[in-house]
Design a protein around this motif. Structure first.
Motif: not given
Length: 82
Positions: A44-52
């Motif tokens: 989830l942290a990586l998804v948040v960073v990827a979306v940002a």
């Protein structure tokens, strides 16, 4: 629609301004670490960073340091919980 109202909200713009002003790589690393420790989920942290990064809220360099921080958070999470 809902996405437009979210993206045009004052909170989104303030968050965007705050994140865009991050120039210290260690701050980015700590943010990635903190996201992982708080969420207890590296994916989830990586998804948040990827979306940002994909929405150009953060730069590619900032994203790299946040990913490294998220990976460090993954290794630190069990010791924080214990």
């Amino acid at each position: 629609g809902m996405l437009y109202s979210t993206l045009s909200s004052p909170a989104f713009h303030e968050t965007h301004r705050l994140v865009s002003s991050l120039s210290n790589p260690f701050v980015c690393l700590f943010i990635g670490l903190l996201i992982t420790v708080v969420l207890q989920n590296t994916t989830l942290a990586l998804v948040v960073v990827a979306v940002a990064a994909a929405s150009h809220t953060i730069s590619g360099q900032q994203a790299v340091f946040m990913v490294v921080g998220a990976n460090l958070g993954l290794t630190l999470s069990p010791s924080v919980v214990a």
